[in-house]
Design a protein around this motif. Sequence first.
Motif, PDB file in Angstrom:
ATOM      1  N   GLY A 140      46.740  47.127  42.906  1.00 26.48           N
ATOM      2  CA  GLY A 140      45.826  47.974  42.256  1.00 26.48           C
ATOM      3  C   GLY A 140      44.453  48.284  43.189  1.00 26.48           C
ATOM      4  O   GLY A 140      44.155  47.797  44.103  1.00 26.48           O
ATOM      5  N   LEU A 141      43.698  49.138  42.689  1.00 29.30           N
ATOM      6  CA  LEU A 141      42.463  49.543  43.303  1.00 29.30           C
ATOM      7  C   LEU A 141      41.541  48.334  43.464  1.00 29.30           C
ATOM      8  O   LEU A 141      40.858  48.217  44.663  1.00 29.30           O
ATOM      9  N   PHE A 142      41.229  47.507  42.676  1.00 31.01           N
ATOM     10  CA  PHE A 142      40.449  46.453  42.596  1.00 31.01           C
ATOM     11  C   PHE A 142      41.211  44.986  42.935  1.00 31.01           C
ATOM     12  O   PHE A 142      40.708  43.913  42.490  1.00 31.01           O
ATOM     13  N   SER A 143      42.391  45.088  43.463  1.00 31.92           N
ATOM     14  CA  SER A 143      43.108  43.724  43.471  1.00 31.92           C
ATOM     15  C   SER A 143      42.864  43.158  44.705  1.00 31.92           C
ATOM     16  O   SER A 143      42.163  43.789  45.877  1.00 31.92           O
ATOM     17  N   SER A 144      42.797  41.693  44.750  1.00 30.32           N
ATOM     18  CA  SER A 144      42.217  41.141  46.000  1.00 30.32           C
ATOM     19  C   SER A 144      43.358  40.930  46.868  1.00 30.32           C
ATOM     20  O   SER A 144      44.486  40.963  46.750  1.00 30.32           O
ATOM     21  N   LYS A 145      43.108  40.288  48.184  1.00 26.86           N
ATOM     22  CA  LYS A 145      43.970  40.072  49.233  1.00 26.86           C
ATOM     23  C   LYS A 145      44.546  38.672  48.864  1.00 26.86           C
ATOM     24  O   LYS A 145      45.593  38.343  49.388  1.00 26.86           O
ATOM     25  N   ASP A 146      44.020  37.872  47.900  1.00 28.48           N
ATOM     26  CA  ASP A 146      44.392  36.607  47.418  1.00 28.48           C
ATOM     27  C   ASP A 146      45.107  36.882  46.266  1.00 28.48           C
ATOM     28  O   ASP A 146      44.867  37.124  45.287  1.00 28.48           O
ATOM     29  N   PRO A 147      46.615  36.264  46.495  1.00 26.83           N
ATOM     30  CA  PRO A 147      47.467  36.602  45.217  1.00 26.83           C
ATOM     31  C   PRO A 147      47.182  35.512  44.147  1.00 26.83           C
ATOM     32  O   PRO A 147      47.415  35.614  42.794  1.00 26.83           O
ATOM     33  N   SER A 148      46.613  34.245  44.625  1.00 29.84           N
ATOM     34  CA  SER A 148      45.984  33.471  43.486  1.00 29.84           C
ATOM     35  C   SER A 148      44.925  34.051  42.451  1.00 29.84           C
ATOM     36  O   SER A 148      45.149  33.705  41.542  1.00 29.84           O
ATOM     37  N   LYS A 149      44.189  34.498  43.208  1.00 31.37           N
ATOM     38  CA  LYS A 149      43.024  35.477  42.279  1.00 31.37           C
ATOM     39  C   LYS A 149      43.700  36.380  41.315  1.00 31.37           C
ATOM     40  O   LYS A 149      43.394  36.466  40.345  1.00 31.37           O
ATOM     41  N   ASP A 150      44.702  37.289  41.961  1.00 32.54           N
ATOM     42  CA  ASP A 150      45.572  38.174  41.165  1.00 32.54           C
ATOM     43  C   ASP A 150      46.038  37.594  40.073  1.00 32.54           C
ATOM     44  O   ASP A 150      46.119  38.058  39.011  1.00 32.54           O
ATOM     45  N   ALA A 151      46.596  36.094  40.171  1.00 35.84           N
ATOM     46  CA  ALA A 151      47.402  35.467  39.200  1.00 35.84           C
ATOM     47  C   ALA A 151      46.499  35.238  38.212  1.00 35.84           C
ATOM     48  O   ALA A 151      46.729  35.281  36.875  1.00 35.84           O
ATOM     49  N   ALA A 152      45.318  34.686  38.668  1.00 36.25           N
ATOM     50  CA  ALA A 152      44.174  34.179  37.704  1.00 36.25           C
ATOM     51  C   ALA A 152      43.679  35.356  36.925  1.00 36.25           C
ATOM     52  O   ALA A 152      43.488  35.281  35.408  1.00 36.25           O
ATOM     53  N   ILE A 153      43.573  36.415  37.418  1.00 38.22           N
ATOM     54  CA  ILE A 153      43.166  37.702  36.569  1.00 38.22           C
ATOM     55  C   ILE A 153      44.170  38.136  35.684  1.00 38.22           C
ATOM     56  O   ILE A 153      44.076  38.566  34.320  1.00 38.22           O
TER      57      ILE A 153
END
Length: 58
Positions: free
Chosen positions: A2-15
């Motif tokens: 998405g627009l505000f997704s990070s490059k770190d998949p673990s952060k996206d998973a936490a969100i």
Amino acid sequence: MGLFSSKDPSKDAAIREHKDARRNLAQVSSKTKDVNDEYLAANRRVIDAEKNIPWYRR
């Protein structure tokens, strides 16, 4: 991504986990107005998920 997704998949998973936990808490709290074990467990899950993401992502 998405627009505000990070490059770190673990952060996206936490969100995603935090959003899922909040959705679950909303479902549990809409069932009853009483505080029971299911509500407390859902609330604890939200609190634990919040620790893994920054305040501006909540």
